[in-house]
Scaffold this active site. Structure first.
Site, mmCIF file in Angstrom:
data_model
loop_
_atom_site.group_PDB
_atom_site.id
_atom_site.type_symbol
_atom_site.label_atom_id
_atom_site.label_comp_id
_atom_site.label_asym_id
_atom_site.label_seq_id
_atom_site.Cartn_x
_atom_site.Cartn_y
_atom_site.Cartn_z
ATOM 1 N N GLY A 150 0.785 -1.039 0.031
ATOM 2 C CA GLY A 150 0.099 0.046 -0.181
ATOM 3 C C GLY A 150 0.939 1.236 -0.051
ATOM 4 O O GLY A 150 2.014 1.173 0.553
ATOM 5 N N GLN B 37 3.263 10.029 1.388
ATOM 6 C CA GLN B 37 4.508 9.086 1.344
ATOM 7 C C GLN B 37 5.705 9.422 0.517
ATOM 8 O O GLN B 37 6.678 9.142 0.268
ATOM 9 C CB GLN B 37 4.266 7.837 1.563
ATOM 10 C CG GLN B 37 3.807 7.308 2.702
ATOM 11 C CD GLN B 37 3.489 5.768 2.692
ATOM 12 O OE1 GLN B 37 2.369 5.320 2.143
ATOM 13 N NE2 GLN B 37 4.191 5.074 3.234
ATOM 14 N N CYS C 274 5.804 -0.275 7.303
ATOM 15 C CA CYS C 274 5.553 0.812 6.649
ATOM 16 C C CYS C 274 6.743 1.472 5.652
ATOM 17 O O CYS C 274 7.859 1.279 6.285
ATOM 18 C CB CYS C 274 5.098 2.113 7.469
ATOM 19 S SG CYS C 274 4.618 3.239 6.512
ATOM 20 N N LEU C 275 6.743 1.676 4.444
ATOM 21 C CA LEU C 275 7.775 2.119 3.666
ATOM 22 C C LEU C 275 8.492 3.303 4.094
ATOM 23 O O LEU C 275 9.658 3.376 4.049
ATOM 24 C CB LEU C 275 7.380 2.161 2.169
ATOM 25 C CG LEU C 275 7.099 0.728 1.368
ATOM 26 C CD1 LEU C 275 6.413 1.123 -0.056
ATOM 27 C CD2 LEU C 275 8.106 0.072 1.461
ATOM 28 N N HIS D 120 -4.651 1.633 7.129
ATOM 29 C CA HIS D 120 -3.167 1.785 7.165
ATOM 30 C C HIS D 120 -2.933 3.193 6.566
ATOM 31 O O HIS D 120 -2.343 4.244 6.657
ATOM 32 C CB HIS D 120 -2.151 0.886 6.940
ATOM 33 C CG HIS D 120 -0.750 1.313 7.250
ATOM 34 N ND1 HIS D 120 0.254 0.555 7.634
ATOM 35 C CD2 HIS D 120 0.125 2.083 6.202
ATOM 36 C CE1 HIS D 120 1.398 1.186 7.715
ATOM 37 N NE2 HIS D 120 1.236 2.204 6.689
ATOM 38 N N GLU D 121 -3.552 3.051 4.992
ATOM 39 C CA GLU D 121 -3.155 4.257 4.059
ATOM 40 C C GLU D 121 -4.005 5.455 4.485
ATOM 41 O O GLU D 121 -3.593 6.517 4.427
ATOM 42 C CB GLU D 121 -3.318 3.926 2.793
ATOM 43 C CG GLU D 121 -2.563 2.610 2.190
ATOM 44 C CD GLU D 121 -1.041 2.701 2.569
ATOM 45 O OE1 GLU D 121 -0.524 3.958 2.459
ATOM 46 O OE2 GLU D 121 -0.475 1.809 2.633
ATOM 47 N N HIS E 224 -2.379 7.468 7.001
ATOM 48 C CA HIS E 224 -1.476 8.404 6.287
ATOM 49 C C HIS E 224 -1.926 9.775 5.912
ATOM 50 O O HIS E 224 -1.522 10.894 6.115
ATOM 51 C CB HIS E 224 -0.617 7.814 5.083
ATOM 52 C CG HIS E 224 0.275 6.964 5.444
ATOM 53 N ND1 HIS E 224 1.491 7.291 6.020
ATOM 54 C CD2 HIS E 224 0.618 5.534 5.215
ATOM 55 C CE1 HIS E 224 2.402 6.432 6.168
ATOM 56 N NE2 HIS E 224 1.898 5.508 5.725
HETATM 57 ZN ZN ZN Z 1 2.613 3.391 5.657
#
Ligand code: ZN
Length: 157
Positions: A46, A51, A88-89, A130-131, A134
């Site tokens: 995701g 991000q 998480c990236l 999760h997204e 963000h």
């Molecule tokens: Zn994330």
């Protein structure tokens, strides 16, 4: 398609509240594709616009059942709960166990700008939640209790 630079914690952009897009234009469509390409390149499931440095309400997800692209996503119903360790990236080398809804229905605009509702459960429901976090400036580290945060900090030394 282009690999975008992923912003890493504690970059301030990750704490910004993102703005709803007025319409899904060619610019957003391009961004959806670049975000998916970037997410796949870094083996994520995701990704959200902040991000990659943009405060727009755009998210993408793909847990293996096909790509989800949503603008202005909003959870309109939810049920059940489930705990799982997430990464998480933007927060590399960290993983946090997080309790989330098991099933969610999300409303938003697809890549054609059409209003859609997506019913998701399990991993996809988790990634979408999760997204959406963000887009509000919320990160996985925020789910750690103050004690756990302190312990992680001490253990890193
Ligand atoms: Zn994330």
């Amino acid at each position: 398609m282009e690999v975008l630079e992923i912003k890493k914690y504690p970059d301030a952009i990750l704490r910004k509240k993102c703005k709803a897009v007025k319409a899904v234009t060619a610019q957003e469509k391009r961004l959806f594709e670049d975000m998916l390409f970037t997410m796949h390149t870094f083996k994520g499931v995701g990704l959200s616009a902040p991000q990659v440095g943009l405060t727009k309400q755009l998210i993408v997800a793909d847990v293996g059942g096909g790509a989800v692209k949503l603008a202005n996503p909003k959870i309109i119903s939810s049920s059940g709960s489930d705990r799982m360790v997430e990464g998480c990236l933007s927060v590399p080398e960290r993983s946090v166990e997080i309790k989330r809804f098991y099933e969610v229905t999300v409303r938003g605009l697809n890549e054609k700008g059409e209003r859609v509702e997506i019913e998701a459960k399990g991993l996809l429901a988790r990634v979408i939640q999760h997204e959406i976090d963000h887009l509000r400036g919320k990160l996985i580290v925020d789910y750690l209790s103050p004690w756990k945060r302190l312990k992680k900090l001490l253990l890193r030394r």
